[in-house]
Design a protein around this motif. Sequence first.
Motif, PDB file in Angstrom:
ATOM      1  N   SER A  56       5.683  -2.361  -3.490  1.00  0.00           N
ATOM      2  CA  SER A  56       5.502  -1.249  -2.543  1.00  0.00           C
ATOM      3  C   SER A  56       5.661   0.090  -3.275  1.00  0.00           C
ATOM      4  N   PRO A  57       5.044   1.127  -2.723  1.00  0.00           N
ATOM      5  CA  PRO A  57       5.119   2.442  -3.387  1.00  0.00           C
ATOM      6  C   PRO A  57       6.560   2.940  -3.566  1.00  0.00           C
ATOM      7  N   LEU A  58       7.425   2.665  -2.578  1.00  0.00           N
ATOM      8  CA  LEU A  58       8.808   3.139  -2.684  1.00  0.00           C
ATOM      9  C   LEU A  58       9.546   2.399  -3.809  1.00  0.00           C
ATOM     10  N   THR A  59       9.347   1.080  -3.875  1.00  0.00           N
ATOM     11  CA  THR A  59       9.990   0.291  -4.940  1.00  0.00           C
ATOM     12  C   THR A  59       9.537   0.798  -6.308  1.00  0.00           C
ATOM     13  N   LYS A  60       8.245   1.032  -6.418  1.00  0.00           N
ATOM     14  CA  LYS A  60       7.717   1.487  -7.712  1.00  0.00           C
ATOM     15  C   LYS A  60       8.257   2.865  -8.081  1.00  0.00           C
ATOM     16  N   ALA A  61       8.349   3.733  -7.076  1.00  0.00           N
ATOM     17  CA  ALA A  61       8.830   5.092  -7.370  1.00  0.00           C
ATOM     18  C   ALA A  61      10.290   5.054  -7.832  1.00  0.00           C
ATOM     19  N   ILE A  62      11.089   4.166  -7.244  1.00  0.00           N
ATOM     20  CA  ILE A  62      12.491   4.074  -7.671  1.00  0.00           C
ATOM     21  C   ILE A  62      12.557   3.426  -9.062  1.00  0.00           C
TER      22      ILE A  62
END
Length: 403
Positions: free
Chosen positions: A376-382
């Motif tokens: 997911s985009p949030l997982t990748k951003a973190i």
Amino acid sequence: MKVPVKSILVITPDAAVSQAIGSALGGDPGLKVETKASSLTQLNGKAVKFAQEHDFIIFDTDPGNEADLHAIEELARDRREGVILLALTSSDISLAAARKLTRAGVDEVLPYPITGAELTEQLDRLRARATPEVVKGGAGARIGRLIAVAQARGGSGATTVALNLADALTGKGGFLHKADKHKVALVDFDLQFGTIGSALDLDEQDTLLKLAQDGTVPDIRFLEQSMATLPGGLSVLPAPSKFAPVDALRADQVAAILDLLRQTNDYVVVDLPRALVGWVEPVIEQTDELLIVTDLAVPSVRHARRLMDFFKTVNIGLQTTVVLNRESRPLIRSGVHKEAAAALNSKLEFWLPVDEKAARAAVDQGKPLSAVASRSPLTKAIGHLAKAITKALPAAARVGASR
Ligand SMILES: Nc1ncnc2c1ncn2[C@@H]1O[C@H](COP(=O)(O)OP(=O)(O)OP(=O)(O)O)[C@@H](O)[C@H]1O
Ligand SMILES: [Mg+2]
């Protein structure tokens, strides 16, 4: 118990500096101070030899000088196990410059002029971190990096960042370089409102409450026994499940918890409480990187700025990183972005998008984002944030490990 004598080498061409340090430390029977009237670069590689013979090396340096940085890198790389490097710099050093020094391998940046009391306090703290008793693990004992996470307003996403950053820093989610597997501890110091235990579906446990009630200073066995370890290797100290007054902990207990966890982990991630109680000070004093989680609303940005300023009064060399949560990275920056960047004195490098589906799935399943929505985009951003942190703060200061 007899305290072992520690030896300090002071490298500076400035007689006033060496005199000031000599007189600040001279009275301490536990310290032996030697001085080299030279700059680090003038020693031309010989500093590495001296680093074999001393426990602390204090040197004055200009982070703008590439040759100095190079000499520090060499010194950090080839130092004997347990040797601690302290850089003295002018007190108006910028954060970027302080960061350069820690990247080069400096353990502590000390602003000069520094009072004798401040200097001995710093040395005592570092000495406690590296006493033979605590590094008895020999090869592999650590001085982990401390990352504290603060929020600009309630609900801004600090806990989400702390938890998933700690998870990503273990390296098991594939965000980091393959060889980078780290031991990571996550501490929920949000004593009254902490949600990390429930977010990870951990059994209720009240280690912090017990410490608060007994007033004892924990040892590593007590801490390790009371921390939950997740399958990926992340160990977690949750907030009490019962009510604890926010000022229930003492500063020395908190400092001891962090010291111990840093000795056994590469990274320690702390979710800070909302209230700025006295025992937050030792956390900030030891913090290598403070993350402030905010959005772009004007009150949040203002509060984030106030927090940064306050924390810097506690730790002048504190490095801060702004994490914009529920904000997508803009293709072109508008006036709002530019104003926020100016107010926060930050390039605004880290943007975490709104990702209701992934956030909800993680909370519902009681797992980190990487376990429920790895792409997911949030997982990748973190994951991207974790990678940047390992680059800026490599898990380098491992006492006793051959590197
Ligand atoms: N980027 C995001 N996208 C979607 N939901 C998010 C995002 N970040 C956080 N959330 C959700 O918002 C809620 C609040 O987040 P979180 O608990 O991390 O904030 P906090 O700053 O720690 O709040 P508190 O003030 O309670 O300590 C949680 O339900 C979390 O799952
Ligand atoms: Mg929280």
